[in-house]
Design a protein around this motif. Structure first.
Motif, mmCIF file in Angstrom:
data_model
loop_
_atom_site.group_PDB
_atom_site.id
_atom_site.type_symbol
_atom_site.label_atom_id
_atom_site.label_comp_id
_atom_site.label_asym_id
_atom_site.label_seq_id
_atom_site.Cartn_x
_atom_site.Cartn_y
_atom_site.Cartn_z
ATOM 1 N N TYR A 247 0.840 -1.191 0.000
ATOM 2 C CA TYR A 247 0.000 0.000 0.000
ATOM 3 C C TYR A 247 0.881 1.249 0.000
ATOM 4 C CZ TYR A 247 1.016 0.925 4.951
ATOM 5 O OH TYR A 247 1.648 1.215 6.128
ATOM 6 N N GLN A 248 0.280 2.374 -0.366
ATOM 7 C CA GLN A 248 0.989 3.653 -0.409
ATOM 8 C C GLN A 248 0.658 4.447 0.855
ATOM 9 O OE1 GLN A 248 3.139 4.766 -2.868
ATOM 10 N NE2 GLN A 248 3.576 6.475 -1.501
ATOM 11 N N PRO A 249 1.659 4.752 1.685
ATOM 12 C CA PRO A 249 1.384 5.535 2.896
ATOM 13 C C PRO A 249 1.386 7.034 2.608
ATOM 14 C CG PRO A 249 3.694 4.922 2.844
ATOM 15 C CD PRO A 249 3.068 4.332 1.598
ATOM 16 N N GLY A 250 0.830 7.807 3.544
ATOM 17 C CA GLY A 250 0.928 9.256 3.487
ATOM 18 C C GLY A 250 0.148 9.913 2.370
ATOM 19 N N LEU A 251 -0.958 9.335 1.953
ATOM 20 C CA LEU A 251 -1.757 9.940 0.890
ATOM 21 C C LEU A 251 -2.481 11.187 1.391
ATOM 22 C CD1 LEU A 251 -3.432 6.724 -0.564
ATOM 23 C CD2 LEU A 251 -1.654 8.077 -1.680
ATOM 24 N N ALA A 252 -2.715 12.127 0.506
ATOM 25 C CA ALA A 252 -3.555 13.277 0.842
ATOM 26 C C ALA A 252 -4.977 12.790 1.111
ATOM 27 C CB ALA A 252 -3.549 14.292 -0.303
ATOM 28 N N GLY A 253 -5.562 13.238 2.210
ATOM 29 C CA GLY A 253 -6.905 12.805 2.567
ATOM 30 C C GLY A 253 -6.973 11.362 3.019
ATOM 31 N N GLU A 254 -5.880 10.838 3.578
ATOM 32 C CA GLU A 254 -5.824 9.431 3.964
ATOM 33 C C GLU A 254 -6.829 9.118 5.073
ATOM 34 O OE1 GLU A 254 -2.080 6.611 4.281
ATOM 35 O OE2 GLU A 254 -2.322 7.722 6.149
ATOM 36 N N GLN A 255 -7.651 8.109 4.858
ATOM 37 C CA GLN A 255 -8.633 7.654 5.829
ATOM 38 C C GLN A 255 -8.196 6.386 6.533
ATOM 39 O OE1 GLN A 255 -11.576 9.542 6.381
ATOM 40 N NE2 GLN A 255 -10.394 10.972 5.126
ATOM 41 N N SER A 256 -7.483 5.538 5.829
ATOM 42 C CA SER A 256 -6.909 4.300 6.346
ATOM 43 C C SER A 256 -5.758 3.952 5.414
ATOM 44 C CB SER A 256 -7.967 3.188 6.402
ATOM 45 O OG SER A 256 -8.469 2.889 5.121
ATOM 46 N N PRO A 257 -4.892 2.983 5.773
ATOM 47 C CA PRO A 257 -3.726 2.706 4.927
ATOM 48 C C PRO A 257 -4.093 2.474 3.457
ATOM 49 C CG PRO A 257 -3.506 1.558 7.001
ATOM 50 C CD PRO A 257 -4.869 2.181 7.010
ATOM 51 N N GLY A 258 -3.570 3.342 2.587
ATOM 52 C CA GLY A 258 -3.790 3.203 1.155
ATOM 53 C C GLY A 258 -5.082 3.787 0.642
ATOM 54 N N LEU A 259 -5.953 4.276 1.531
ATOM 55 C CA LEU A 259 -7.268 4.786 1.136
ATOM 56 C C LEU A 259 -7.352 6.287 1.396
ATOM 57 C CD1 LEU A 259 -10.285 4.294 0.287
ATOM 58 C CD2 LEU A 259 -10.751 4.051 2.733
ATOM 59 N N SER A 260 -7.738 7.038 0.376
ATOM 60 C CA SER A 260 -7.876 8.485 0.537
ATOM 61 C C SER A 260 -9.237 8.951 0.033
ATOM 62 C CB SER A 260 -6.763 9.229 -0.219
ATOM 63 O OG SER A 260 -6.984 9.180 -1.613
ATOM 64 N N VAL A 261 -9.761 9.987 0.682
ATOM 65 C CA VAL A 261 -10.999 10.646 0.269
ATOM 66 C C VAL A 261 -10.695 12.131 0.141
ATOM 67 C CG1 VAL A 261 -13.385 11.189 0.853
ATOM 68 C CG2 VAL A 261 -12.438 8.941 1.443
ATOM 69 N N ARG A 262 -10.904 12.676 -1.064
ATOM 70 C CA ARG A 262 -10.583 14.089 -1.302
ATOM 71 C C ARG A 262 -11.786 14.817 -1.898
ATOM 72 N NH1 ARG A 262 -4.795 13.505 -4.264
ATOM 73 N NH2 ARG A 262 -5.610 11.421 -4.666
ATOM 74 N N PHE A 263 -12.081 15.980 -1.323
ATOM 75 C CA PHE A 263 -13.157 16.817 -1.825
ATOM 76 C C PHE A 263 -12.697 17.512 -3.105
ATOM 77 C CE2 PHE A 263 -15.380 21.055 -1.581
ATOM 78 C CZ PHE A 263 -16.629 20.567 -1.974
ATOM 79 N N MET A 264 -13.502 17.383 -4.167
ATOM 80 C CA MET A 264 -13.114 17.929 -5.473
ATOM 81 C C MET A 264 -13.792 19.256 -5.790
ATOM 82 S SD MET A 264 -13.285 14.367 -7.641
ATOM 83 C CE MET A 264 -12.826 15.166 -9.180
#
Length: 309
Positions: A247-264
């Motif tokens: 998995y990719q750590p440190g994502l923008a908007g990270e909710q859990s390891p590898g998972l991100s939610v970003r407002f567009m």
């Protein structure tokens, strides 16, 4: 005064319900499963979305000797590496969720509309993640079983002998079997018919059948076709040179390891959009960390007329 039914002696249930508040559940999504495979894998963070699997070339050529006391000569050797190791790239499971601002403004009680929309979408993405870990044609488990690690059932239905054969392929600290729930049921029937009912073990608060102390983990993502499926046996963890999730750590908007939610943002049509992305992959570090029993017949209870008398 309204006209009353002559036989009516009290306020009716239908009328009374107009003044009552109904208890409302959050939306129930029937496709949600426990996703045991994701829980049981070891997950390793990767840098820049790339994982290079370095392997020893021709390990049988590494020479050592147990020399006698009076011998002064020792074998000379070195450990060579593969020149072009395989590289794994993270795969994205993603979607864009749209919610009209009118909905979130007016209909946000008792449940937060955006929160529920995000929750249900994330659950669906995680279900797809488990499916990809098993079935992806590039990095999925089924696509990375070597020919030497494939076995076939003796009679069609999964038997203790078949699972023992799998254990000869993954004998170095096997972690769990993975298969469709229908195959686990078929295996249980075969064990009962032979008089060797398999014991159970408790993991994560749930009960699992076991064979030789190894749990049989169910997943509805293991494919079933023409009444047949597969049973995998897996060793996990980097220290054991086993199967490892990436998995990719440190994502923008990270909710859990590898998972991100970003407002567009919000469009001119008052639609609020959210980008939901899950980045993952899977690597089989050593060929003997994974084996599969092919063409497993799942059968039906009526195929075993003498078992449940």
């Amino acid at each position: 005064m309204s006209e009353q039914n002559p036989g009516q002696l009290a306020l009716s249930d239908n009328a009374a319900r107009q003044l009552a508040n109904a208890t409302k559940t959050t939306p129930i999504l029937s496709t949600i499963s426990p996703r045991w495979l994701v829980h049981l894998l070891q997950w390793s963070p990767v840098e820049a979305g790339i994982y290079r699997l370095n392997k020893v070339k021709n390990p049988q050529d590494v020479l050592v000797a147990c020399a006698k006391r009076d011998e002064s000569e020792l074998p000379q050797t070195f450990v060579d590496y593969e020149d072009t190791p395989r590289e794994y790239f993270l795969n994205a499971v993603s979607t864009v969720l749209d919610v009209h601002t009118r909905v979130s403004d007016l209909y946000n009680s008792p449940h937060d509309q955006i929160k529920e929309q995000l929750r249900l979408t994330v659950e669906t993405i995680k279900e797809r993640q488990e499916s990809e870990l098993i079935n992806n044609p590039d990095y999925g488990l089924l696509a990375n079983v070597t020919q030497e690690q494939i076995v076939y059932p003796l009679t069609g239905a999964p038997t203790p002998d078949d699972l023992d054969e799998l254990l000869t392929k993954v004998w170095k600290e096997p972690a769990f079997f993975l298969t469709h729930p229908l195959a686990i049921a078929a295996f249980g029937r075969e064990c009962t018919r032979r008089g060797v009912p398999p014991p159970t073990v408790s993991l994560f608060g749930a009960q699992f059948l076991t064979w030789r102390g190894i749990p049989l983990i169910p997943s509805d993502k293991v494919p079933v076709a023409d009444g047949k499926t597969k049973i995998l046996l897996i060793r996990v963890g980097e220290k054991r040179q086993g199967v490892v999730g990436l998995y990719q750590p440190g994502l923008a908007g990270e909710q859990s390891p590898g998972l991100s939610v970003r407002f567009m943002g919000i469009s001119r049509n008052a639609i609020a959009s959210y980008l939901i992305s899950l980045y993952c992959s899977l690597v089989v570090q050593s060929d003997d960390a994974l084996a599969v029993l092919e063409d497993v017949e799942i059968g039906k209870f009526h195929d075993y007329p003498d078992t449940y008398k």
